[in-house]
Motif scaffolding. Structure first.
Motif, PDB file in Angstrom:
ATOM      1  N   PHE A  77      48.410  22.748  70.802  1.00  0.00           N
ATOM      2  CA  PHE A  77      47.094  22.638  71.445  1.00  0.00           C
ATOM      3  C   PHE A  77      47.241  22.167  72.896  1.00  0.00           C
ATOM      4  O   PHE A  77      46.671  22.750  73.814  1.00  0.00           O
ATOM      5  CB  PHE A  77      46.213  21.670  70.655  1.00  0.00           C
ATOM      6  N   ALA A  78      48.057  21.119  73.075  1.00  0.00           N
ATOM      7  CA  ALA A  78      48.216  20.567  74.425  1.00  0.00           C
ATOM      8  C   ALA A  78      48.854  21.588  75.360  1.00  0.00           C
ATOM      9  O   ALA A  78      48.369  21.831  76.469  1.00  0.00           O
ATOM     10  CB  ALA A  78      49.072  19.293  74.368  1.00  0.00           C
ATOM     11  N   LEU A  79      49.932  22.197  74.891  1.00  0.00           N
ATOM     12  CA  LEU A  79      50.619  23.184  75.738  1.00  0.00           C
ATOM     13  C   LEU A  79      49.685  24.312  76.119  1.00  0.00           C
ATOM     14  O   LEU A  79      49.616  24.735  77.264  1.00  0.00           O
ATOM     15  CB  LEU A  79      51.818  23.765  74.989  1.00  0.00           C
ATOM     16  N   VAL A 156      43.627  27.372  66.299  1.00  0.00           N
ATOM     17  CA  VAL A 156      43.886  26.487  67.443  1.00  0.00           C
ATOM     18  C   VAL A 156      43.717  27.271  68.741  1.00  0.00           C
ATOM     19  O   VAL A 156      43.092  26.821  69.704  1.00  0.00           O
ATOM     20  CB  VAL A 156      45.312  25.884  67.362  1.00  0.00           C
ATOM     21  N   ASN A 157      44.256  28.479  68.735  1.00  0.00           N
ATOM     22  CA  ASN A 157      44.139  29.350  69.892  1.00  0.00           C
ATOM     23  C   ASN A 157      42.670  29.579  70.269  1.00  0.00           C
ATOM     24  O   ASN A 157      42.265  29.438  71.424  1.00  0.00           O
ATOM     25  CB  ASN A 157      44.822  30.681  69.552  1.00  0.00           C
ATOM     26  N   ASN A 158      41.872  29.902  69.279  1.00  0.00           N
ATOM     27  CA  ASN A 158      40.444  30.130  69.522  1.00  0.00           C
ATOM     28  C   ASN A 158      39.768  28.883  70.067  1.00  0.00           C
ATOM     29  O   ASN A 158      38.915  28.954  70.951  1.00  0.00           O
ATOM     30  CB  ASN A 158      39.740  30.517  68.209  1.00  0.00           C
ATOM     31  N   PHE A 159      40.167  27.758  69.503  1.00  0.00           N
ATOM     32  CA  PHE A 159      39.571  26.489  69.898  1.00  0.00           C
ATOM     33  C   PHE A 159      39.859  26.208  71.376  1.00  0.00           C
ATOM     34  O   PHE A 159      38.971  25.845  72.146  1.00  0.00           O
ATOM     35  CB  PHE A 159      40.137  25.383  68.995  1.00  0.00           C
ATOM     36  N   VAL A 160      41.131  26.431  71.771  1.00  0.00           N
ATOM     37  CA  VAL A 160      41.515  26.216  73.169  1.00  0.00           C
ATOM     38  C   VAL A 160      40.732  27.167  74.073  1.00  0.00           C
ATOM     39  O   VAL A 160      40.224  26.786  75.125  1.00  0.00           O
ATOM     40  CB  VAL A 160      43.037  26.428  73.353  1.00  0.00           C
ATOM     41  N   MET A 219      38.006  29.199  58.756  1.00  0.00           N
ATOM     42  CA  MET A 219      37.999  28.540  60.062  1.00  0.00           C
ATOM     43  C   MET A 219      38.235  29.548  61.170  1.00  0.00           C
ATOM     44  O   MET A 219      37.590  29.518  62.219  1.00  0.00           O
ATOM     45  CB  MET A 219      39.090  27.469  60.108  1.00  0.00           C
ATOM     46  N   LEU A 220      39.164  30.459  60.905  1.00  0.00           N
ATOM     47  CA  LEU A 220      39.472  31.458  61.915  1.00  0.00           C
ATOM     48  C   LEU A 220      38.251  32.324  62.197  1.00  0.00           C
ATOM     49  O   LEU A 220      37.862  32.542  63.351  1.00  0.00           O
ATOM     50  CB  LEU A 220      40.646  32.326  61.459  1.00  0.00           C
TER      51      LEU A 220
END
Lengths: 493, 231
Positions: A77-79, A156-160, A219-220
């Motif tokens: 997530f951070a990266l 996570v990708n979507n969230f970012v 979630m996705l």
């Protein structure tokens, strides 16, 4: 059909951009390095997955990995937040055509899923799945687990994706995110609560109750839908063309075009290194400095002194970059008047130098990875120092480079020629090599050398997150010193 | 276009330049003549913000050159070898300057094709690095690069030096042509009073850092300058 022509346009855009056309040699080089990195990462992942059950007691084999997965997602997530570009394309060209809006949005969203990070996740999770999970839980569960992990990764990708569109990338946002991440990790380490335990328990539970496996796809789907609706509402020409709109402006004038000038400046420096006697002989010496570790690693006498090993680590991955950046402006002394008056954007100029310096650290790090042969401890130290070099040392060297007032005559002499070097050169070397050891040693004395390495990593990552502000800072310093530098460079000795 | 106010530059108590006021108009070519040490190059460096003035300000289109940067996009310059990147080939150099100036690849090729007469076939396609070219050819490259990207102002220090006679005449014609077509304002210093009267509508004579004469060029200017310098 439509999607395939979008893809072909994107491919052509990349292929036909001048940076690719002109820098074929550079691209081949990048490709080779990327290949080496990929092979090394895959190999590393295979070895780790193969020997995992020997590292942890039987009962914890899987759960320990699940816990680490939680950290992996946090790190990912951070990266992604700090490094990943919003995968937009110049849809402005397509908006006037009779193409359904939904098609465009689906394309943007799905294309954003195909990237380096997803590949990385696959490399990290797949070997473990088949070597460990399959052994303990059976094949079906292993497949489920792998698919689940990849789905979480995409979420996570979507969230970012969503977060980056909502937040403006400024000092406050970066600080907030860093503090939140820091609190999460500290809390977990100090056992105030444990998100990694929770994550591991959820996975274990899910393996028992397959119904829970519906959660990741759910979630996705939900995160995809949220992104979709967000884009749908904002996909209007007016909103895209205002520069302030958080949406799509990244690519409006072509990220490649901006990268274009940075790429040109980087290429200029590469040519500078390749075509001048002095710098060329320094390049030839680089393999010797990479091999520096061979002097010390084979002997226990040295490796037991981990403070000294920090110094060696900084040196091995950083040598090339440190010598490059500390003289970055002095190398260009013979045409500095041109740089000052040509209208080059100094921010991009600095960014180009930092990028090239970081690239050299990356290459040095991966080429020297085989030092793993001498033990895990050395790999850990070299990784921590490489991250410290990337985040902290590169901007610091460039900052100090503005204090160099003597032009370096490139045509003359070799690597051991000290023309153009002054005490400033040696003074700035000092903090580079002494500081990381000083940060590390107190932790070691109190019996936690691992925390010392973590501290180096943390400093590296934090400075990396603040890089765009450091660039502004260096630029300011450069502007203040430019008259002194230019006057010094004009004096031919 | 360019407004110089109360500018002073001194090196350890020696005043090398002292100009109370000077206003340069658009598309009026400005010539600067004077003996060695008169302050010609110093004035140009001050205009390009390469050295810091002890006093005073210089504005291009109302912007203080020491405080802003956007004037750089409309100002091309070639003062000396310090404007050339000598380990590049001429093509690479033009491509780099073009990129900085926001030109496309096609723009750059077109521009170089335009310059071919001035280059006299000695620059493009020679597979040589700039550092291996003669002084004259290096000079041509610097001048051509200064005019890239449709600047409004072009500053040239001693452009006629080390050029062969044919190229000198071609340069005079080129400057005339660009001034007419693109309304470029040239700032040119030279020891060659013949050429400077040919291309400049206004000529300032510097002497020990001060304006000694400010002449609007006419048929008599050349003789007047000859008389002034014949000491």
């Amino acid at each position: 059909m439509l999607i395939s022509s979008f893809l072909s346009h994107q491919y052509k855009k990349a292929r036909r951009s001048s940076i690719w056309q002109k820098n074929k040699a550079l691209n081949v080089l990048i490709f080779i390095v990327a290949l080496i990195i990929l092979v090394e990462v895959i190999g590393f992942s295979l070895i780790l997955a193969h020997g995992w059950h020997e590292l942890f007691p039987e009962a914890e084999t899987l759960s320990s990995f699940y816990k680490i997965s939680a950290y992996y997602f946090l790190g990912s997530f951070a990266l992604r937040f700090f490094m990943q570009q919003l995968p937009t394309m110049e849809i402005i060209h397509y908006q006037l055509l009779p193409i359904k809006k939904s098609t465009l949005i689906h394309f943007i969203l799905i294309k954003g899923k195909i990237n380096f990070f997803v590949l990385l996740s696959l490399i990290v999770f797949a070997p473990f799945t088949f070597m460990q999970v399959a052994y303990y839980e059976g094949n079906n569960a292993a497949w489920l687990w792998l698919i689940g992990m990849m789905l979480i990764d995409l979420t996570v990708n979507n969230f970012v994706f969503y977060l980056k569109r909502q937040l403006v990338n400024n000092l406050k946002t970066v600080t907030t995110i860093l503090v939140l991440l820091g609190l999460t990790v500290t809390g977990d380490v100090l056992k105030w609560y444990s998100f990694s335990d929770l994550f591991a328990q959820l996975i274990v539970a899910a393996l028992r109750h397959p119904l829970l496996w519906l959660v990741p796809p759910g979630m996705l789907a939900a995160s995809y839908l949220i992104n979709y609706r967000f884009l749908y509402k904002r996909l209007y020409l007016e909103e895209i063309s205002t520069k302030k709109s958080a949406l799509l402006h990244e690519n409006r004038f072509g990220y490649l075009q901006r990268f274009g000038l940075i790429g040109e400046i980087m290429l200029l420096d590469i040519k500078l290194y390749m075509r001048n006697k002095r710098t060329k002989s320094m390049l030839y010496l680089t393999p010797i400095f990479w091999a520096y570790g061979l002097l010390f690693y084979p002997s226990d006498q040295y490796t037991s002194d981990s403070g000294f090993m920090i110094f060696v680590g900084i040196f091995i991955s950083g040598y090339l970059t440190i010598t490059y950046l500390q003289s970055a402006f002095a190398y260009e002394g013979s045409y500095y008047d041109f740089l000052l008056s040509s209208g080059i954007d100094f921010e991009q100029y600095i960014k180009a130098k930092l990028t090239l310096g970081s690239f050299a650290i990356g290459v040095s790090y991966f080429i020297t990875l085989p030092y793993l042969y001498f033990g895990w401890q050395i790999l850990l130290i070299n990784t921590a120092t490489a991250i410290f070099n990337l985040g902290f040392v590169t901007p610091m060297m460039l900052y100090f480079a503005t204090y160099n007032k003597k032009a370096i005559q490139l045509s003359r002499g070799n690597a051991f020629n000290f023309q153009g070097m002054s005490t400033v050169h040696w003074l700035t070397m000092l903090p580079v090599f002494v500081l990381p050891t000083l940060i590390y040693l107190p932790f070691k004395w109190f019996g936690h050398p691992d925390y010392g390495l973590l501290a180096l990593v943390a400093i590296g990552l934090i400075t990396m997150a603040f890089r765009s502000f450091l660039i502004k800072f260096i630029r300011q310093n450069l502007l203040e010193k430019k008259y002194i530098m230019a006057t010094g460079f004009r004096e031919k000795n | 276009m360019i407004h110089i106010q109360n500018i002073q530059k001194s090196y350890s108590d020696t005043v090398v330049l002292d100009i109370p006021e000077l206003r340069l108009e658009k598309a009026v070519n400005f010539g600067l003549v004077g003996n060695n040490g008169a302050g010609k190059t110093t004035l140009f460096r001050l205009i390009l913000d390469l050295i810091r003035a002890n006093n005073g300000t210089i504005e291009i289109n109302g912007e203080d050159v020491a405080k802003t940067e956007s004037w750089k996009q409309i100002t091309g310059s070639f003062l000396d070898q310090g404007f050339l990147i000598d380990f590049l080939s001429p093509e690479e150099y033009f491509s780099f300057v073009g990129k900085v100036r926001g030109l496309s690849k096609d723009d750059i090729s077109l521009y170089l094709a335009d310059m071919e007469e001035f280059f006299n076939g000695e620059i493009i396609g020679k597979k040589k690095l700039i550092r291996n070219l003669s002084m004259g050819n290096q000079q041509k490259i610097g001048i051509a690069a200064a005019m890239m990207g449709k600047p409004e102002i072009v500053v040239l220090d001693e452009p006629f030096n080390s050029l062969d006679p044919t190229t000198q005449i071609r340069l005079v014609n080129l400057i005339r042509k660009l001034q007419e077509r693109q309304q470029i304002t040239f700032l040119i210093s030279s020891h060659d009073i013949n050429h400077i009267t040919e291309v400049c509508e206004r000529i300032v004579v510097l002497h020990e850092g001060k304006i000694a004469q400010d002449i609007t060029t006419s048929a008599d200017t050349l003789d007047a300058l000859k008389a002034y310098f014949a000491v």
